[in-house]
Scaffold this motif. Structure first.
Motif, short mmCIF file in Angstrom:
data_model
loop_
_atom_site.label_atom_id
_atom_site.label_comp_id
_atom_site.label_asym_id
_atom_site.label_seq_id
_atom_site.Cartn_x
_atom_site.Cartn_y
_atom_site.Cartn_z
N LEU B 160 0.84 -1.04 -0.31
CA LEU B 160 -0.01 0.00 -0.07
C LEU B 160 0.92 1.30 0.15
N LEU B 161 1.96 1.31 0.82
CA LEU B 161 2.66 2.62 1.07
C LEU B 161 3.82 2.64 -0.36
N ALA B 164 1.12 1.18 -3.90
CA ALA B 164 -0.25 1.94 -4.20
C ALA B 164 -0.04 3.51 -3.83
N SER B 165 1.26 3.62 -3.36
CA SER B 165 1.38 5.26 -3.07
C SER B 165 0.56 5.70 -1.98
N GLN B 166 0.05 5.14 -1.14
CA GLN B 166 -0.89 5.73 -0.23
C GLN B 166 0.17 5.92 0.92
N SER B 167 -0.40 7.14 1.72
CA SER B 167 0.39 7.77 2.78
C SER B 167 0.37 6.67 3.91
N GLU B 169 -0.49 7.47 7.02
CA GLU B 169 -1.64 7.83 7.98
C GLU B 169 -2.72 7.38 7.23
N GLY B 170 -2.98 7.42 6.04
CA GLY B 170 -4.09 6.93 5.06
C GLY B 170 -4.08 5.28 5.29
#
Lengths: 539, 218
Positions: B160-161, B164-167, B169-170
């Motif tokens: 995910l990090l 998928a480039s998600q933060s 915190e997200g």
């Protein structure tokens, strides 16, 4: 077999705990009161009416409206209540109110023949809050815009260089008229229409330059066919609001204000689209007097686009793109909306797991997480619905609402935002109005096709109710073709509904036959409801 | 040469492919597992949040519930070995993504994380001796599930990090926290219970069919 299964103590312990957890979940999970099924009602000599074919509101949407009424103290019109905006966040305050009203208009339009103070009061309250001195302080004086050096151009919070407030305010008033046909704000609305028309049809800019495009069409006082928000900067999304309002006004009053917007729509597509096909978030027509603390970065060459922080590329923002696309779709510029939406999905939408998606504020910084990323995803949520992209709509909703379980607090529906910590109170009303907006039957596109004046002036409508406590009006729609009133309602105490413009009622029918508990009083009809959920066809 | 043969035999043994009978068992279990996975992940069972655990950066909801997909993966892995566990988890989740959401994300990274859960859980041969009737075997299953869970979580977060480039915190707020306790309940409480019940059904079922077969041959 049971003996064999229970041989081990460890297994037995796990089994007992599993049974306790499962039983607790089953016993504690409340049965959520649901939207009723509408079914069919047969009337002798009139035929059968399939109520599923008429628009309706979900129970949750009405429960969220109840929460918003409480949140805004909808019945309190005291000066203190109107001017004290401390319940709202002190950032993005005006957007908060404006977009709440846009969602409200879609909700009320879903039950168009229910127009009592239950809905009207909240509109009135929010419009007054939007026009409060506190709002002016927050959105215009505190950021220093009142001091700017173009104040001699007639600048001011309610003036022609602040489209981000005037656009929203006039549209809120116009939606009130569109929804209730109450003309009390009409003079003010007309003033803004004329003011925007004057600004956009000017053939000379504020600094005395010729302002025309290649086809000789005027590009207005700011040389872009757009009106600025903050000093000397124009935004496509902010201008989509007056552009939508002008078209709605034209539909309602047979005027032609929208012509003056066409040059601007062409201009921004040429000058405010980046290499990825995304609209640029802000274009400076001149250097603002006060540049410190500006949310946008200035380029070396002005006029020109605002820049992304840390990069020499135009600034982009998912909230602005999604906002503009949905309004362009709603006011009939479908091909522009679709073209920008395709690129928007390509650049902005990030899928995390298979059934979740979000949009960061900027695709140059997809791993940021903050207020503007949450706002960006919120606007994408609205936009996917307007674009009828059900698949992405559901994925955004899964992401956005996943950490915030919804629950009923008697007749109010709410989302628990405690997982967000400090941001929780800020997101609480946003999550409420956003869900309600996105689950209403009507859309912004539907509102652009207003009903006729005669629908409001001569067809029956519910004008009063003896109590709104526990009252859920799921369907309230007069079928003009068949001349019947379709009503589905849940009452949690004995409730009387008053219908206006409803003389000579011939009968009230339910699924089980004729209903007797009603009376005619001149042009009004009164229907008395016992506790329970009822569906009616009234002729 | 002999060493190569030994390694090959060890690998085949690890994957439960050392004989035709075992290969049939492994791939039969895989097929059944994938089909069951497709059905079970579409079932939404009730969940209830008892309270929230405030960690400062976010609040972890203590939610009771069951993720049937994780239970299916554990059952297949525990009964049919690591290859079956991996295949069911990877292709089951990937297939379900395509079937239900038409979406493969992060280059299948999340599916791979699930796959590794199935693989690690499936490594030991639990069904020797008394099988899961023995509490020690269940303890071993829980231990390997813990190792598998930790690896899966690391791979899931990386996916995910980074993919998928998600933060952070997200990811924490939207992906990790909401399903955290349901995942724990599913893997460490419901899965071993269902593994044991499945084993008994299979064992007793086999005995029943064998006795029927014997009766009919007499």
């Amino acid at each position: 077999m049971v003996d064999i299964i229970l041989k081990s103590k460890l297994f037995l312990s796990l089994l007992i705990i599993a049974v306790i957890v499962s039983s607790s979940v089953i016993l504690l999970t409340p049965v959520e009161p649901s939207t009723p099924s509408f079914g069919r009602i047969t009337i002798p000599d009139k035929g059968t009416f399939n109520l599923n074919e008429y628009p309706y509101l979900e129970r949750r949407v009405i429960g969220l409206w109840n929460s918003l009424r409480d949140f805004y103290s909808a019945t309190d019109f005291s000066n203190e209540s109107i001017h004290d905006l401390s319940i709202l966040p002190d950032v993005l305050t005006q957007y908060f109110l404006a977009f709440t009203v846009y969602g409200m208009a879609q909700i009320v339009d879903s039950t168009p023949n229910y127009r009592s103070s239950y809905y009207k009061q909240l509109f009135d309250k929010i419009i007054l809050m939007m026009n409060s001195t506190t709002m002016e302080q927050l959105e215009w004086i505190d950021p220093g815009y009142a001091e700017d050096h173009y104040s001699d151009l007639g600048n001011g919070f309610r003036g022609p260089t602040n489209i981000m407030w005037t656009g929203h305010y006039a549209l809120m008033e116009l939606l009130y008229y569109n929804t209730f046909r109450d003309p009390k704000y009409n003079d003010e609305i007309k003033w803004y229409m004329d003011d925007w028309n004057r600004t956009l049809s000017a053939e000379e800019t504020w600094d005395n330059q010729t302002s025309k495009d290649g086809s000789g069409r005027p590009l207005g006082q700011w040389g872009t066919g757009l009106i600025p928000c903050e000093p000397y900067i124009v935004f496509v999304q902010c201008n989509s609001i007056p552009f939508y309002a002008m078209r709605m006004y034209d539909e309602l009053h047979e005027t032609n204000y929208q012509d003056v917007t066409l040059a601007g729509i062409d201009w921004w597509q040429t000058h405010m689209t980046d290499d990825n096909g995304i609209q640029i978030d802000g274009y400076y027509v001149d250097v603002p007097h006060e540049t410190e603390g500006l949310p946008e970065r200035l380029a070396d060459n002005i006029p020109g686009p605002a820049l992304t922080y840390g990069k020499e590329v135009p600034k982009v923002a998912s909230y602005g793109s999604a906002w503009a696309i949905m309004f362009y779709e709603a006011f009939g510029k479908d091909s522009i909306a679709q073209s920008y939406y395709d690129d928007f999905k390509k650049m902005f939408v990030y899928y995390t797991v298979d059934d979740m998606a979000y949009t960061p504020d900027s695709y140059y910084y997809p791993s940021n997480f903050g207020l503007y990323d949450l706002i960006g995803t919120l606007f994408t949520y609205f936009c996917t619905r307007e674009m009828e992209d059900d698949d992405l709509f559901q994925k955004i909703e899964n992401w956005y609402y996943g950490p915030f379980p919804g629950y009923w607090d008697e007749y109010n529906y709410r989302f628990d935002t405690s997982a967000l910590g400090d941001l929780g109170p800020f997101m609480d009303p946003i999550l409420s109005f956003a869900y309600a907006w996105s689950h209403a039957d009507s859309t912004l596109s539907d509102l652009m096709d207003p009903r006729s004046d005669s629908f409001y002036n001569s067809t029956p409508f519910i004008s009063e109710e003896s109590s709104t406590n526990g009252l859920f009006i799921y369907q309230a729609c007069f079928d003009e073709e068949k001349e019947v009133f379709i009503l589905t309602v849940e009452a949690n105490e004995e409730t009387k509904l008053t219908f206006s413009q409803f003389p000579n009622v011939q009968g009230v029918y339910t699924k089980s036959g004729e209903y007797q508990n009603w009376s005619q009083n001149g042009d009004q009809m009164e229907l008395t409801l016992s506790k329970g959920t009822h569906s009616f066809v009234i002729i | 040469m002999e060493e190569e043969q030994t390694i090959k035999a060890q690998v085949l043994s690890l994957l439960r492919l050392e004989s035709n009978a075992m290969a049939k068992w492994t791939f039969g279990g895989t097929l059944m597992g994938i089909l069951t996975y497709f059905v079970t992940v579409s079932i939404k069972l009730p969940e209830y949040t008892f309270t929230g655990l405030d960690l400062g950066i976010t609040v972890i909801p203590i939610t009771g519930g069951i993720n049937l997909g994780l239970v299916v993966i554990t059952i297949v892995a525990a009964l049919c070995g690591p290859l079956a566990g991996f295949l069911v988890a990877f292709f089951g989740s990937l297939g379900a993504n395509i079937l239900y959401t038409q979406q493969i994300v992060a280059l299948g990274g999340v599916n791979f994380a699930f796959g590794m859960l199935g693989f690690i859980v499936g490594i030991p041969r639990y069904r020797k001796g008394d099988g899961f009737a023995d509490g020690k075997t269940i303890a071993k299953l829980l231990l390997f599930t813990l190792l598998a869970y930790l690896l899966m979580t690391v791979l899931y977060l990386i996916s995910l990090l980074m993919l998928a480039s998600q933060s952070f915190e997200g990811t924490l707020l939207y992906n990790f926290a909401p399903s955290f306790t349901v995942t724990l309940f599913s893997l460490f409480l419901f899965a071993p219970v269902f593994v044991r019940i499945s084993e008994v059904i299979i064992t007793e079922g086999s005995k029943f069919w064998e006795s029927k077969a014997e009766a009919s041959s007499m």
